[in-house]
Write a protein that holds these residues in place. Structure first.
Motif, PDB file in Angstrom:
ATOM      1  N   GLU A   1      64.249  54.321  24.982  1.00  0.00           N
ATOM      2  CA  GLU A   1      65.347  53.375  25.163  1.00  0.00           C
ATOM      3  C   GLU A   1      66.166  53.749  26.391  1.00  0.00           C
ATOM      4  N   LYS A   2      66.474  52.705  27.217  1.00  0.00           N
ATOM      5  CA  LYS A   2      67.232  52.828  28.464  1.00  0.00           C
ATOM      6  C   LYS A   2      66.422  53.411  29.616  1.00  0.00           C
ATOM      7  N   ASP A   3      65.106  53.617  29.419  1.00  0.00           N
ATOM      8  CA  ASP A   3      64.256  54.022  30.537  1.00  0.00           C
ATOM      9  C   ASP A   3      64.053  52.843  31.488  1.00  0.00           C
ATOM     10  N   THR A   4      63.776  53.137  32.760  1.00  0.00           N
ATOM     11  CA  THR A   4      63.446  52.115  33.752  1.00  0.00           C
ATOM     12  C   THR A   4      61.963  52.223  34.082  1.00  0.00           C
ATOM     13  N   THR A   5      61.277  51.093  34.047  1.00  0.00           N
ATOM     14  CA  THR A   5      59.839  51.081  34.304  1.00  0.00           C
ATOM     15  C   THR A   5      59.508  50.060  35.378  1.00  0.00           C
ATOM     16  N   THR A   6      58.389  50.289  36.096  1.00  0.00           N
ATOM     17  CA  THR A   6      57.902  49.380  37.136  1.00  0.00           C
ATOM     18  C   THR A   6      56.450  49.023  36.831  1.00  0.00           C
ATOM     19  N   LEU A   7      56.161  47.728  36.796  1.00  0.00           N
ATOM     20  CA  LEU A   7      54.806  47.236  36.557  1.00  0.00           C
ATOM     21  C   LEU A   7      54.307  46.507  37.806  1.00  0.00           C
ATOM     22  N   ASN A   8      53.001  46.643  38.074  1.00  0.00           N
ATOM     23  CA  ASN A   8      52.366  46.002  39.218  1.00  0.00           C
ATOM     24  C   ASN A   8      51.328  44.995  38.740  1.00  0.00           C
ATOM     25  N   CYS A   9      51.202  43.880  39.484  1.00  0.00           N
ATOM     26  CA  CYS A   9      50.236  42.832  39.137  1.00  0.00           C
ATOM     27  C   CYS A   9      49.470  42.450  40.393  1.00  0.00           C
ATOM     28  N   GLN A  10      48.147  42.239  40.231  1.00  0.00           N
ATOM     29  CA  GLN A  10      47.307  41.908  41.388  1.00  0.00           C
ATOM     30  C   GLN A  10      46.235  40.903  40.984  1.00  0.00           C
ATOM     31  N   SER A  11      45.946  39.961  41.896  1.00  0.00           N
ATOM     32  CA  SER A  11      44.895  38.970  41.700  1.00  0.00           C
ATOM     33  C   SER A  11      44.208  38.717  43.038  1.00  0.00           C
ATOM     34  N   SER A  12      42.873  38.636  43.028  1.00  0.00           N
ATOM     35  CA  SER A  12      42.118  38.418  44.266  1.00  0.00           C
ATOM     36  C   SER A  12      41.294  37.141  44.164  1.00  0.00           C
ATOM     37  N   GLY A  13      40.756  36.714  45.320  1.00  0.00           N
ATOM     38  CA  GLY A  13      39.841  35.587  45.351  1.00  0.00           C
ATOM     39  C   GLY A  13      40.474  34.230  45.533  1.00  0.00           C
ATOM     40  N   SER A  14      41.766  34.151  45.746  1.00  0.00           N
ATOM     41  CA  SER A  14      42.407  32.841  45.882  1.00  0.00           C
ATOM     42  C   SER A  14      42.313  32.338  47.319  1.00  0.00           C
ATOM     43  N   LYS A  15      42.242  31.018  47.444  1.00  0.00           N
ATOM     44  CA  LYS A  15      42.242  30.365  48.761  1.00  0.00           C
ATOM     45  C   LYS A  15      42.788  28.946  48.577  1.00  0.00           C
ATOM     46  N   PRO A  16      43.936  28.650  49.156  1.00  0.00           N
ATOM     47  CA  PRO A  16      44.826  29.564  49.895  1.00  0.00           C
ATOM     48  C   PRO A  16      45.456  30.598  48.961  1.00  0.00           C
ATOM     49  N   ALA A  17      46.315  31.456  49.513  1.00  0.00           N
ATOM     50  CA  ALA A  17      46.891  32.551  48.729  1.00  0.00           C
ATOM     51  C   ALA A  17      47.699  32.025  47.547  1.00  0.00           C
ATOM     52  N   ALA A  18      47.489  32.646  46.374  1.00  0.00           N
ATOM     53  CA  ALA A  18      48.186  32.246  45.148  1.00  0.00           C
ATOM     54  C   ALA A  18      49.574  32.882  45.102  1.00  0.00           C
TER      55      ALA A  18
ATOM     56  N   ASP B   1      38.567  12.688  53.912  1.00  0.00           N
ATOM     57  CA  ASP B   1      38.564  14.133  53.665  1.00  0.00           C
ATOM     58  C   ASP B   1      38.510  14.398  52.164  1.00  0.00           C
ATOM     59  N   GLU B   2      37.888  15.535  51.794  1.00  0.00           N
ATOM     60  CA  GLU B   2      37.718  15.872  50.389  1.00  0.00           C
ATOM     61  C   GLU B   2      38.147  17.318  50.139  1.00  0.00           C
ATOM     62  N   THR B   3      38.698  17.558  48.940  1.00  0.00           N
ATOM     63  CA  THR B   3      39.062  18.906  48.502  1.00  0.00           C
ATOM     64  C   THR B   3      38.329  19.192  47.208  1.00  0.00           C
ATOM     65  N   VAL B   4      37.700  20.354  47.109  1.00  0.00           N
ATOM     66  CA  VAL B   4      36.900  20.693  45.938  1.00  0.00           C
ATOM     67  C   VAL B   4      37.131  22.152  45.601  1.00  0.00           C
ATOM     68  N   VAL B   5      37.090  22.475  44.304  1.00  0.00           N
ATOM     69  CA  VAL B   5      37.231  23.845  43.838  1.00  0.00           C
ATOM     70  C   VAL B   5      35.876  24.532  43.938  1.00  0.00           C
ATOM     71  N   ALA B   6      35.871  25.771  44.360  1.00  0.00           N
ATOM     72  CA  ALA B   6      34.622  26.515  44.473  1.00  0.00           C
ATOM     73  C   ALA B   6      33.872  26.480  43.149  1.00  0.00           C
TER      74      ALA B   6
ATOM     75  N   LEU C   1      38.595  25.242  47.665  1.00  0.00           N
ATOM     76  CA  LEU C   1      39.642  26.102  47.108  1.00  0.00           C
ATOM     77  C   LEU C   1      39.011  27.297  46.406  1.00  0.00           C
ATOM     78  N   GLY C   2      39.506  28.489  46.736  1.00  0.00           N
ATOM     79  CA  GLY C   2      39.050  29.692  46.049  1.00  0.00           C
ATOM     80  C   GLY C   2      39.871  29.929  44.791  1.00  0.00           C
ATOM     81  N   ILE C   3      39.200  30.082  43.647  1.00  0.00           N
ATOM     82  CA  ILE C   3      39.883  30.260  42.366  1.00  0.00           C
ATOM     83  C   ILE C   3      40.347  31.705  42.237  1.00  0.00           C
ATOM     84  N   PRO C   4      41.637  31.931  41.974  1.00  0.00           N
ATOM     85  CA  PRO C   4      42.107  33.309  41.818  1.00  0.00           C
ATOM     86  C   PRO C   4      41.562  33.940  40.541  1.00  0.00           C
TER      87      PRO C   4
END
Length: 430
Positions: free
Chosen positions: A176-193, A69-74, A159-162
Motif C-alpha cells: 500500500e502506497k507504493d508507486t509502480t510503473t507499467l510499460n505497454c508495447q504493440s508492433s505491426g501497425s500501419k499507420p502507427a497506432a 482509390d481503395e483502402t484494405v486491411v492486410a 493497413l497493418g493490423i497492430p
C-alpha cells in the motif's frame, strides 16, 4: 527588296499537302478542312486552321477510363474497378505498381492465384486481390489502348493490423502506497497506432505514445508507460492497455494486468444472534479483512486477565449466556502486515423477550375492544332481567285505595272508552 516571307509559303504548302487544308483529329490523324484548293485564306484564318493540337486537348472525355482509390486491411480482399463510357473497340487492362499486366480484358497475364476476374465487359474491368499483403500497396493502373493510350490510377492503401499489446514492468507483492510503473508495447501497425491506459473504468493518464519504425520500414512499433500510486482499493484491480487503430474498426484489442496490493488488516465483531438474551447460545464473529487475510485472532474482555482466547478461529462462543457475561470485548486480528483491534459491548437481556412496539400497540387495541364487548354484555343482562321482572302486569288505578281491584283473570276493558258503571271509573290492562 528583302527576302520573301516564309510564312505564306508554309501555309501554301500545308494547303497543298492535304486538299482543302488539314487538321489533326482526336486520334492523331489528319482531317480535311473546308478550304478550296489553290486558294489562300487570310493570314490569321490560315494560322488558326493549321495549329497542331496536343492529344490531351483533343482526347474525348467519353474514352477516358476512371477508377477510385481503395483502402484494405492486410489479409483482406480489395476489388479494383475500372470503367469507361466509350471503349472505341479497345479492351481495358489492369497493371500493378511494378507495371506488370494483371488482366487484359478477360485474360489473366500474371500467374498469381490471389488475383481473380470479377467482371469483364467492353465498358468495365473489375478484378479482386485476396490475402492482401503490405507489399501490395501502391498505385495500380487501368489502361485503354486507344490513340492515344489513356490511363487512370487507383491508389491501394494497405493497413497493418497492430499486434496484441504486451504489458511489462509489473512487480508482485506491491505494498500500500507504493508507486509502480507499467510499460505497454504493440508492433505491426500501419499507420502507427495509439495506446491508452485505464484502471477498471477509470482512465489513467500515461506518457504520450512513442513510435518506432520496424526494420522492414513498412510498419511501426508503438509503446507507452504509466506511473501511479497503489492503494488498498487497487488490490485485485485490472490495469488495461488498449490499442486504437483504424484497421480494428472499433474492435477491442487490449491486454490487462491484475495487480496485488498488500495492506494491513481491519476487523469488526458481529454477534449471532443480534440481540442475545440470558440462557441463549451466542457466537461473536471477528470478521478480519486484509491482504494477506489475518491468520490469528486474540479475544479479550476489559477488566479480565488473562486473555480469553487465542486461535485461528475467529469466533468466540458462549454456550449459555449469563448476566455476568455482559461487558466490552476486544478482538485483535493479526497478519504479517500488522494488527487491528475491534471492540463490541455485550449486554445480556432478560430471558423473556422484550415486546416490540407493534405488539404493544396491538395488545392495547385488543384490550379496548374486549372492554367494549364486556360493557355490551352487562347492558344486555340488565335489560333482560328488567323485562323478565315486569312481564305480565301493568296496573293503573284512578281510585286510590279501592278494594274492588279485579283479579288477574278479569276481562279486559275496551280501549275505545272502556265500560261506564257509575261514578267510580276503573281501567284494567293485562
Amino acid at each position: 527588296m528583302g527576302a520573301p516571307s516564309a510564312l505564306p509559303l508554309l501555309l501554301l504548302f500545308a494547303c497543298c499537302w492535304a486538299p482543302g487544308g488539314a487538321n489533326l483529329s482526336q486520334d492523331g490523324y489528319w482531317q480535311e478542312q473546308n478550304l478550296e484548293l489553290g486558294t489562300l485564306a487570310p493570314l490569321d484564318e490560315a494560322i488558326s486552321s493549321t495549329v497542331w493540337s496536343s492529344p490531351d486537348m483533343l482526347a474525348s472525355q467519353d474514352s477516358q477510363p476512371w477508377t477510385s482509390d481503395e483502402t484494405v486491411v492486410a489479409g483482406g480482399t480489395v476489388v479494383l474497378k475500372c470503367q469507361v463510357k466509350e471503349h472505341e473497340d479497345s479492351s481495358l487492362q489492369w497493371s500493378n505498381p511494378a507495371q506488370q499486366t494483371l488482366y487484359f480484358g478477360e485474360k489473366r497475364a500474371l500467374r498469381d492465384n490471389r488475383i481473380q476476374l470479377v467482371r469483364s465487359t467492353p465498358h468495365e474491368l473489375s478484378i479482386s486481390i485476396s490475402n492482401v499483403a503490405l507489399e501490395d500497396e501502391g498505385e495500380y493502373t487501368c489502361s485503354i489502348f486507344t490513340m492515344p493510350v489513356r490511363t487512370a490510377k487507383s491508389l491501394v492503401t494497405v493497413l497493418g493490423i497492430p499486434q496484441k499489446p504486451v504489458i511489462t514492468g509489473y512487480k508482485s507483492s506491491l505494498r500500500e502506497k507504493d508507486t509502480t510503473t507499467l510499460n505497454c508495447q504493440s508492433s505491426g501497425s500501419k499507420p502507427a497506432a495509439q495506446l491508452t491506459w485505464r484502471k477498471g473504468d477509470q482512465e489513467l493518464h500515461g506518457e504520450p505514445t512513442r513510435v518506432q519504425e520496424d526494420p522492414k520500414g513498412k510498419t511501426f512499433t508503438v509503446s507507452s508507460s504509466v506511473t501511479f500510486q497503489v492503494t488498498r482499493e487497487d488490490d485485485g484491480a485490472d490495469i488495461v492497455c488498449s490499442v486504437n487503430h483504424e484497421s480494428l474498426k472499433g474492435a477491442d484489442r487490449s491486454t490487462s494486468q491484475r495487480i496485488e496490493v498488500l495492506y494491513t488488516p481491519t476487523a469488526k465483531i458481529r454477534p449471532d444472534p443480534p440481540h442475545p438474551r440470558e440462557g441463549q447460545k451466542l457466537l461473536l464473529h471477528c470478521e478480519g479483512r486484509g491482504n494477506p487475510v489475518p491468520q490469528q485472532y486474540l479475544w479479550e474482555k476489559e477488566g479480565s486477565v488473562p486473555p480469553l482466547k487465542m486461535t485461528q478461529d475467529s469466533a468466540l462462543i458462549f454456550p449459555f449466556l449469563n448476566k455476568s457475561d455482559s461487558g466490552t470485548y476486544g478482538c485483535t486480528a493479526t497478519s504479517n502486515m500488522g494488527s487491528y483491534k475491534a471492540y463490541y459491548t455485550l449486554n445480556v437481556n432478560d430471558p423473556s423477550p422484550v415486546p416490540s412496539s407493534s405488539s404493544t400497540y396491538h395488545a392495547i387495541i385488543g384490550g379496548i375492544v374486549a372492554f367494549i364487548v364486556f360493557l355490551l354484555l352487562i347492558l344486555l343482562i340488565f335489560l333482560g332481567h328488567y323485562l323478565i321482572r315486569h312481564k305480565g302486569t301493568y296496573l293503573t288505578h284512578e281510585a286510590k285505595g279501592s278494594d274492588d281491584a279485579p283479579d288477574a283473570d278479569t276481562a279486559i276493558i275496551n280501549a275505545e272508552g272502556g265500560q261506564s258503571g257509575g261514578d267510580d271509573k276503573k281501567e284494567y290492562f293485562i
